[in-house]
Design a protein around this motif. Structure first.
Motif, PDB file in Angstrom:
ATOM      1  N   LEU A   6      15.733  12.038  32.009  1.00  0.00           N
ATOM      2  CA  LEU A   6      15.793  13.261  31.199  1.00  0.00           C
ATOM      3  C   LEU A   6      15.398  12.963  29.757  1.00  0.00           C
ATOM      4  O   LEU A   6      15.844  11.973  29.179  1.00  0.00           O
ATOM      5  CB  LEU A   6      17.219  13.833  31.204  1.00  0.00           C
ATOM      6  CG  LEU A   6      17.935  13.990  32.542  1.00  0.00           C
ATOM      7  CD1 LEU A   6      19.382  14.440  32.310  1.00  0.00           C
ATOM      8  CD2 LEU A   6      17.207  15.002  33.413  1.00  0.00           C
ATOM      9  N   PHE A   7      14.569  13.848  29.181  1.00  0.00           N
ATOM     10  CA  PHE A   7      14.159  13.689  27.778  1.00  0.00           C
ATOM     11  C   PHE A   7      14.744  14.830  26.955  1.00  0.00           C
ATOM     12  O   PHE A   7      14.495  15.994  27.249  1.00  0.00           O
ATOM     13  CB  PHE A   7      12.632  13.707  27.663  1.00  0.00           C
ATOM     14  CG  PHE A   7      11.953  12.721  28.572  1.00  0.00           C
ATOM     15  CD1 PHE A   7      12.060  11.355  28.343  1.00  0.00           C
ATOM     16  CD2 PHE A   7      11.232  13.160  29.665  1.00  0.00           C
ATOM     17  CE1 PHE A   7      11.443  10.448  29.186  1.00  0.00           C
ATOM     18  CE2 PHE A   7      10.602  12.257  30.515  1.00  0.00           C
ATOM     19  CZ  PHE A   7      10.710  10.889  30.271  1.00  0.00           C
ATOM     20  N   PHE A   8      15.474  14.483  25.906  1.00  0.00           N
ATOM     21  CA  PHE A   8      16.123  15.518  25.102  1.00  0.00           C
ATOM     22  C   PHE A   8      15.421  15.724  23.758  1.00  0.00           C
ATOM     23  O   PHE A   8      14.685  14.857  23.274  1.00  0.00           O
ATOM     24  CB  PHE A   8      17.595  15.159  24.886  1.00  0.00           C
ATOM     25  CG  PHE A   8      18.424  15.373  26.119  1.00  0.00           C
ATOM     26  CD1 PHE A   8      19.005  16.599  26.394  1.00  0.00           C
ATOM     27  CD2 PHE A   8      18.602  14.337  27.029  1.00  0.00           C
ATOM     28  CE1 PHE A   8      19.755  16.804  27.543  1.00  0.00           C
ATOM     29  CE2 PHE A   8      19.355  14.524  28.184  1.00  0.00           C
ATOM     30  CZ  PHE A   8      19.930  15.764  28.442  1.00  0.00           C
ATOM     31  N   GLY A   9      15.709  16.872  23.156  1.00  0.00           N
ATOM     32  CA  GLY A   9      15.262  17.190  21.802  1.00  0.00           C
ATOM     33  C   GLY A   9      13.769  17.001  21.614  1.00  0.00           C
ATOM     34  O   GLY A   9      12.961  17.394  22.458  1.00  0.00           O
ATOM     35  N   SER A  10      13.405  16.364  20.507  1.00  0.00           N
ATOM     36  CA  SER A  10      11.999  16.236  20.138  1.00  0.00           C
ATOM     37  C   SER A  10      11.258  15.194  20.983  1.00  0.00           C
ATOM     38  O   SER A  10      10.042  15.041  20.842  1.00  0.00           O
ATOM     39  CB  SER A  10      11.884  15.879  18.653  1.00  0.00           C
ATOM     40  OG  SER A  10      12.651  14.722  18.389  1.00  0.00           O
ATOM     41  N   MET A  71      18.330  10.169  24.586  1.00  0.00           N
ATOM     42  CA  MET A  71      18.873  11.136  23.635  1.00  0.00           C
ATOM     43  C   MET A  71      18.535  10.754  22.199  1.00  0.00           C
ATOM     44  O   MET A  71      18.993   9.728  21.702  1.00  0.00           O
ATOM     45  CB  MET A  71      20.396  11.212  23.819  1.00  0.00           C
ATOM     46  CG  MET A  71      21.098  12.222  22.934  1.00  0.00           C
ATOM     47  SD  MET A  71      20.632  13.945  23.254  1.00  0.00           S
ATOM     48  CE  MET A  71      21.521  14.273  24.789  1.00  0.00           C
ATOM     49  N   PRO A  72      17.724  11.560  21.525  1.00  0.00           N
ATOM     50  CA  PRO A  72      17.408  11.263  20.117  1.00  0.00           C
ATOM     51  C   PRO A  72      18.455  11.894  19.193  1.00  0.00           C
ATOM     52  O   PRO A  72      19.210  12.762  19.631  1.00  0.00           O
ATOM     53  CB  PRO A  72      16.060  11.961  19.930  1.00  0.00           C
ATOM     54  CG  PRO A  72      16.130  13.145  20.837  1.00  0.00           C
ATOM     55  CD  PRO A  72      17.014  12.746  22.007  1.00  0.00           C
TER      56      PRO A  72
ATOM     57  N   SER B 140      17.687  20.862  17.324  1.00  0.00           N
ATOM     58  CA  SER B 140      16.319  20.371  17.415  1.00  0.00           C
ATOM     59  C   SER B 140      15.631  21.163  18.519  1.00  0.00           C
ATOM     60  O   SER B 140      16.147  21.247  19.628  1.00  0.00           O
ATOM     61  CB  SER B 140      16.350  18.878  17.767  1.00  0.00           C
ATOM     62  OG  SER B 140      15.057  18.403  18.054  1.00  0.00           O
ATOM     63  N   GLN B 143      17.557  22.873  21.437  1.00  0.00           N
ATOM     64  CA  GLN B 143      18.813  22.223  21.812  1.00  0.00           C
ATOM     65  C   GLN B 143      19.697  21.967  20.596  1.00  0.00           C
ATOM     66  O   GLN B 143      19.214  21.871  19.473  1.00  0.00           O
ATOM     67  CB  GLN B 143      18.522  20.885  22.504  1.00  0.00           C
ATOM     68  CG  GLN B 143      17.793  21.063  23.822  1.00  0.00           C
ATOM     69  CD  GLN B 143      17.429  19.733  24.468  1.00  0.00           C
ATOM     70  OE1 GLN B 143      17.707  18.674  23.929  1.00  0.00           O
ATOM     71  NE2 GLN B 143      16.810  19.820  25.631  1.00  0.00           N
ATOM     72  N   PHE B 165      24.175   6.220  16.538  1.00  0.00           N
ATOM     73  CA  PHE B 165      22.939   5.785  15.894  1.00  0.00           C
ATOM     74  C   PHE B 165      23.309   4.962  14.666  1.00  0.00           C
ATOM     75  O   PHE B 165      23.555   5.524  13.605  1.00  0.00           O
ATOM     76  CB  PHE B 165      22.089   6.996  15.489  1.00  0.00           C
ATOM     77  CG  PHE B 165      21.675   7.843  16.657  1.00  0.00           C
ATOM     78  CD1 PHE B 165      20.652   7.429  17.502  1.00  0.00           C
ATOM     79  CD2 PHE B 165      22.316   9.035  16.925  1.00  0.00           C
ATOM     80  CE1 PHE B 165      20.281   8.198  18.595  1.00  0.00           C
ATOM     81  CE2 PHE B 165      21.948   9.809  18.021  1.00  0.00           C
ATOM     82  CZ  PHE B 165      20.929   9.388  18.855  1.00  0.00           C
TER      83      PHE B 165
END
Lengths: 77, 353
Positions: A6-10, A71-72, B140, B143, B165
């Motif tokens: 799964l790829f999130f956000g940008s 998750m970025p 973003s 989301q 992070f």
């Protein structure tokens, strides 16, 4: 072997799609390399990895049925 | 208010609560409105900006006739109209390293309504320093992310944003809402959820979004949660760390091309005569080491970049955070290969034992 990624956000700027399925990938380090080959823009992207909804810090072995999330950080407000 | 499980006790807790909302944008506005309506006794609101036409679609507290007026001033007037018992502290300026501890110490918790990483890291580090919980929110694309950080609990060390992070992304890496656009309802949802978490935190009701990152997807109308792991070598966010950080969004910084290396790689680099080992710790920091070529504290680095030799530069610090920022700073001005020791000297000495 089937792993859901799964790829999130940008990150979808790099991948276009929100998720993919992969047939064989041994661990999260190999997955990262594979994804960079497939989506070169991911090389400079910042994100953490979660396996089955748990954040992982070290390289983690993957098995059939695992879900891996990239998750970025978000900063918009 | 008659709601099972809520009652007068909860209402009293809200009335004696003190909440600071940093940022009167798409997240901060709805959070403020709901907290005032819920009866929170004292709310600090902070933002340096004026109302502008481009943010009316997501900041429904404001209207077109207020364009150009200070957001905090307008918001304070309106909130006193909504509930004249609420005490609003107005801070019509930005949070910075100097004012953060003095202001945050007066509140029970902080709601993050900011739109940039340096502010989020500043809130995080100041809250860790002062032992205050804070409610993170960010959006973003389609989301949103939500999480309560730094909740003091028995037995377990508090989780903070740097567990997710450890290092802030470079300013060029992630774009803000102003640059990419956002559907106004999205920060409305996330900001409202931040208010809900604040109310739960104050009253003790329910289960907080703590120890897990909550990701909301507007297009899917669904959510995804990730359990957060405390970093193996958690950062010591103490006064020294806080004082040495910059917390300023620097547009010339580039994140690309910095190599974070492990201790084994560091050991081979540090004996290589073509590599210059630079220690960016402040001078009073321990332990003293004999394997760096120079010590230039982060606070003085900017003025010394031109004096660095024409070599590859390997930067070290206490925990491997400042060294990333230092590496970015050098990389933005010098065309040399730059490394940062991941985990810093903490990791180095751990491995050496």
């Amino acid at each position: 072997m089937r792993i859901h990624v799964l790829f999130f956000g940008s990150l979808t700027d790099a991948t276009v799609v929100p998720d993919i399925y992969l047939e064989t990938v041994a661990d999260t380090a190999a997955l990262k390399e594979l994804l960079i080959q497939q989506y070169p823009l991911l090389r400079t992207a910042k994100y953490f990895i979660a396996v089955n909804q748990k954040m992982v810090q070290e390289n983690t072995t993957l098995k059939t049925g695992d879900t891996v999330a990239l998750m970025p950080p978000f900063s918009g407000g | 208010m008659i709601l099972p499980g809520f009652g007068l006790v909860s209402q009293d807790k809200l009335r004696s609560a003190k909440v600071l909302i940093v940022g009167m944008g798409g997240l901060g506005c709805p959070a403020l409105q709901y907290l005032v309506a819920a009866g929170v006794g004292k709310i600090g609101i902070m933002d340096a900006d004026q109302v502008s036409a481009s943010n009316l679609h997501r900041q429904l507290l404001f209207n077109a006739s207020e364009i150009g007026q200070n957001k905090v001033v307008v918001a304070a007037v309106k909130m006193n109209q909504l509930d004249n018992a609420v005490l609003i502290d107005s801070y019509p300026f930005a949070l910075n390293k100097q004012n953060a501890p003095e202001i945050i110490k007066n509140y029970d918790l902080v709601i993050d309504g900011t739109d940039n990483f340096s502010a989020k890291y500043l809130i995080n580090d100041a809250c860790v320093l002062l032992n205050k919980p804070w409610v993170y929110g960010a959006v973003s694309r389609y989301q949103g992310q939500l999480c309560v950080f730094n909740l003091a609990e028995q037995d377990t060390p508090a989780i903070n944003y740097r567990d997710l992070f450890p290092v802030a992304p470079g300013s060029g890496e992630i774009k803000t809402c102003e640059e990419t656009g956002v559907i106004g309802v999205l920060p409305g949802i996330i900001g409202t959820m931040q208010a809900a978490e604040a109310i739960k935190l104050i009253t003790g009701l329910g289960k907080l979004i703590y120890g897990r990152l909550f990701n909301y997807d507007l297009l899917r109308a669904g959510s995804y949660e990730i359990a957060i792991a405390k970093q193996d070598n958690p950062l010591m966010i103490d006064r020294d760390f806080f004082e040495s950080m910059n917390y300023v969004e620097d547009c010339v910084m580039e994140a690309d091309g910095i190599e974070e290396i492990n201790v084994a790689t560091f050991n081979s680099l540090r004996t290589n005569p073509n590599v210059f080992v630079l220690d960016v710790r402040e001078r009073h920091e321990y332990p003293a080491i004999d394997f760096s070529d120079a010590q230039i504290p982060m606070s003085e680095l900017q003025d010394s970049i031109a004096k660095l030799p024409e070599k590859e530069i390997c930067i070290i610090c206490h925990q491997g955070i400042r060294s990333v920022y230092a590496a970015r700073l050098i990389k933005s001005q010098r065309h040399v290969r730059v490394y940062s020791l991941k985990g810093g000297l903490t990791a180095y000495f751990k491995e050496a034992l």
